[in-house]
Design an enzyme around this catalytic site. Sequence first.
Site, PDB file in Angstrom:
ATOM      1  CD  GLN A 104      -2.920  -0.978   2.277  1.00  0.00           C
ATOM      2  OE1 GLN A 104      -3.414  -0.028   2.750  1.00  0.00           O
ATOM      3  NE2 GLN A 104      -3.492  -2.097   2.826  1.00  0.00           N
ATOM      4  CE  LYS A 201       1.444  -8.626 -10.658  1.00  0.00           C
ATOM      5  NZ  LYS A 201       1.886  -9.276  -9.417  1.00  0.00           N
ATOM      6  CG  ASP A 227       6.855 -11.549  -6.869  1.00  0.00           C
ATOM      7  OD1 ASP A 227       7.340 -10.628  -6.837  1.00  0.00           O
ATOM      8  OD2 ASP A 227       5.661 -11.931  -7.303  1.00  0.00           O
TER       9      ASP A 227
HETATM   10  C1  R5P Z   1       3.149  -7.293  -6.032  1.00  0.00           C
HETATM   11  O1  R5P Z   1       3.582  -6.410  -6.816  1.00  0.00           O
HETATM   12  C2  R5P Z   1       4.147  -8.316  -5.527  1.00  0.00           C
HETATM   13  O2  R5P Z   1       5.380  -8.233  -5.683  1.00  0.00           O
HETATM   14  C3  R5P Z   1       3.751  -9.809  -5.709  1.00  0.00           C
HETATM   15  O3  R5P Z   1       3.856 -10.227  -7.041  1.00  0.00           O
HETATM   16  C4  R5P Z   1       2.319 -10.075  -5.126  1.00  0.00           C
HETATM   17  O4  R5P Z   1       2.125  -9.137  -4.006  1.00  0.00           O
HETATM   18  C5  R5P Z   1       2.182 -11.371  -4.955  1.00  0.00           C
HETATM   19  O5  R5P Z   1       0.755 -11.447  -4.553  1.00  0.00           O
HETATM   20  P1  R5P Z   1      -0.121 -12.806  -4.791  1.00  0.00           P
HETATM   21  O6  R5P Z   1       0.619 -14.022  -4.406  1.00  0.00           O
HETATM   22  O7  R5P Z   1      -1.382 -12.584  -4.179  1.00  0.00           O
HETATM   23  O8  R5P Z   1      -0.501 -12.944  -6.454  1.00  0.00           O
END
Ligand code: R5P
Length: 301
Positions: A104, A201, A227
């Site tokens: 956020q 994305k 990630d």
């Molecule tokens: C988003 O920008 C973050 O880097 C992650 O890719 C994201 O928070 C992953 O969330 P989820 O596992 O719910 O897709």
Amino acid sequence: MEKIIVIGPASQLLGMRTVIKTKLDFVQTEYKKFPDGECYIRIQLDDESIVEGKEMIIIQTLGASNHADQNQRIIELLMIISSLHRMGAKKVRVIVPYLAYARQDKVFRPGETLTANLICEMIEKAGADEFFTIDIHAEKILDSFTIPSHNLNPMSLLADYVTTLNLKDPVVISPDKGASKRSKSFAHFFGENVPVEVFSKERDVVTGDIKMTASLDVDKKDVIIADDIISTGGTMASAITIAKKSGARKIYAVGTHLLLIQDAIAKILHAGADKIIGTDTINNPFAQVSMADLLTDTILK
Ligand code: R5P
């Protein structure tokens, strides 16, 4: 200056691993919730003067667990910082392995709060003198501090582990543009010319649904998708599905902070991941890589 580690309720394992490696003295915290839901925290000391003139190092992550949600972890952290300050600590260094609310960090829709920045401001206001976190979602969040603040990089420790998997023709995939810098630095550990593929994305700011596109050159190659956070597993599962369709041989899902909420594990494995790999910034069954060495170097520096 003498250093003492304070192990916060949320970081029992990583905190104790760091104590063992640093060989520093430590204190535990006692915590509970009152019947009305208010938090109670007490640093387990018989004599408050032990804190006077010392460098106190708090380790408290902010991820939710079965025991407490992130909001409780935040208030506990603020309470610990404030108590140490009141007891006369010379310096309060705060280590938050996973910074909750870091996503956020922008106003996506009118009327929203910059909660990531607000959390940092509260930590400073409570009495922190220095702040550390690991692999923060966006470095810019640290600009909210006026005290020294640091983003520690877990990539070499994660890479040490991934290297033991004997990769063949590795390719690193970044699930979105935001993670591409991280993926590029990660790829470097597997060889000079290891390719990095970046997905495009788009997330619907209202529903949270994601749309991912990429054309990949991963046929018969080992793919590492890296990630910062794996939460619902939606991002990772979408990336894995595309890599699988593009002919990837092995697929490794790597995340620094594994929140793994709801059916994330099943989603990722069902999409075709051979392994989920993460760190102990948050306790989870896939935390093969400990951040204790990283924290030890930081604390003893
Ligand atoms: C988003 O920008 C973050 O880097 C992650 O890719 C994201 O928070 C992953 O969330 P989820 O596992 O719910 O897709």
